[in-house]
Design a protein around this motif. Structure first.
Motif, PDB file in Angstrom:
ATOM      1  N   LYS A 132       0.835  -1.194   0.000  1.00  0.00           N
ATOM      2  CA  LYS A 132       0.000   0.000   0.000  1.00  0.00           C
ATOM      3  C   LYS A 132       0.870   1.244   0.000  1.00  0.00           C
ATOM      4  O   LYS A 132       1.860   1.323   0.700  1.00  0.00           O
ATOM      5  N   LYS A 133       0.499   2.209  -0.795  1.00  0.00           N
ATOM      6  CA  LYS A 133       1.212   3.478  -0.850  1.00  0.00           C
ATOM      7  C   LYS A 133       0.201   4.590  -0.675  1.00  0.00           C
ATOM      8  O   LYS A 133      -0.938   4.489  -1.117  1.00  0.00           O
ATOM      9  N   ASN A 134       0.613   5.664  -0.039  1.00  0.00           N
ATOM     10  CA  ASN A 134      -0.247   6.829   0.096  1.00  0.00           C
ATOM     11  C   ASN A 134      -0.131   7.645  -1.183  1.00  0.00           C
ATOM     12  O   ASN A 134       0.897   8.264  -1.439  1.00  0.00           O
ATOM     13  N   VAL A 135      -1.180   7.633  -1.994  1.00  0.00           N
ATOM     14  CA  VAL A 135      -1.160   8.311  -3.279  1.00  0.00           C
ATOM     15  C   VAL A 135      -2.369   9.223  -3.358  1.00  0.00           C
ATOM     16  O   VAL A 135      -3.490   8.808  -3.051  1.00  0.00           O
ATOM     17  N   ASP A 136      -2.144  10.445  -3.764  1.00  0.00           N
ATOM     18  CA  ASP A 136      -3.235  11.371  -3.995  1.00  0.00           C
ATOM     19  C   ASP A 136      -3.766  11.072  -5.394  1.00  0.00           C
ATOM     20  O   ASP A 136      -3.172  11.450  -6.397  1.00  0.00           O
ATOM     21  N   SER A 137      -4.879  10.370  -5.467  1.00  0.00           N
ATOM     22  CA  SER A 137      -5.386   9.896  -6.754  1.00  0.00           C
ATOM     23  C   SER A 137      -5.833  11.051  -7.646  1.00  0.00           C
ATOM     24  O   SER A 137      -5.720  10.973  -8.865  1.00  0.00           O
ATOM     25  N   LYS A 138      -6.346  12.114  -7.057  1.00  0.00           N
ATOM     26  CA  LYS A 138      -6.769  13.254  -7.864  1.00  0.00           C
ATOM     27  C   LYS A 138      -5.563  13.909  -8.537  1.00  0.00           C
ATOM     28  O   LYS A 138      -5.583  14.208  -9.739  1.00  0.00           O
TER      29      LYS A 138
ATOM     30  N   LEU B 153      -2.731  12.483  -9.127  1.00  0.00           N
ATOM     31  CA  LEU B 153      -2.203  11.520 -10.077  1.00  0.00           C
ATOM     32  C   LEU B 153      -2.982  11.557 -11.381  1.00  0.00           C
ATOM     33  O   LEU B 153      -2.418  11.518 -12.470  1.00  0.00           O
ATOM     34  N   GLY B 154      -4.327  11.651 -11.266  1.00  0.00           N
ATOM     35  CA  GLY B 154      -5.161  11.727 -12.462  1.00  0.00           C
ATOM     36  C   GLY B 154      -4.870  12.980 -13.278  1.00  0.00           C
ATOM     37  O   GLY B 154      -4.807  12.935 -14.508  1.00  0.00           O
ATOM     38  N   GLU B 155      -4.678  14.117 -12.599  1.00  0.00           N
ATOM     39  CA  GLU B 155      -4.355  15.361 -13.303  1.00  0.00           C
ATOM     40  C   GLU B 155      -2.997  15.250 -14.001  1.00  0.00           C
ATOM     41  O   GLU B 155      -2.824  15.729 -15.121  1.00  0.00           O
TER      42      GLU B 155
END
Length: 118
Positions: free
Chosen positions: A47-53, A55-57
């Motif tokens: 598991k990694k802490n990823v800001d998906s928003k 990342l999407g941008e």
């Protein structure tokens, strides 16, 4: 026979380094030592802490060019004597002389004029 070691000593543990002189050196040493220190995230290694928003941008900002078949490189016969002439007279590396000749379809005069003119 080996003697038992005290409980405070762990096998393979390195001895602490001597204190360094400057604050910058101490910060660097602390950062390096924290790389090997076990963290709470080691239990959940996948598991990694990823800001998906974000990342999407970032992914939307990327663009990939597809190489179309219409942009094929020309096959140009380059004479070795032309390459050495350009390299010696223009005082450029042979690779640059070869590139100039390819761009000018093997024409030495055109290659020289394209190198000289801005």
């Amino acid at each position: 026979m080996a003697e038992p070691q005290p409980a405070a000593i762990q096998e393979g543990a390195a001895e602490p380094h001597a204190p360094t002189g400057s604050a910058e050196d101490r910060k660097a040493a602390a950062a390096l030592s924290s790389l090997d220190a076990p963290t709470q995230d080691d239990d959940a290694a996948g598991k990694k802490n990823v800001d998906s928003k974000a990342l999407g941008e970032a992914m939307k900002g990327l663009s990939v060019k597809e190489h179309a078949g219409d942009e094929k490189k020309k096959v140009v016969k380059i004479e070795a004597s032309d390459v050495s002439l350009l390299a010696s007279e223009l005082e450029i590396p042979k690779q640059k002389a070869t590139d100039l000749l390819r761009a000018s379809d093997g024409n030495v005069l055109q290659a020289i004029s394209s190198f000289i003119t801005p």
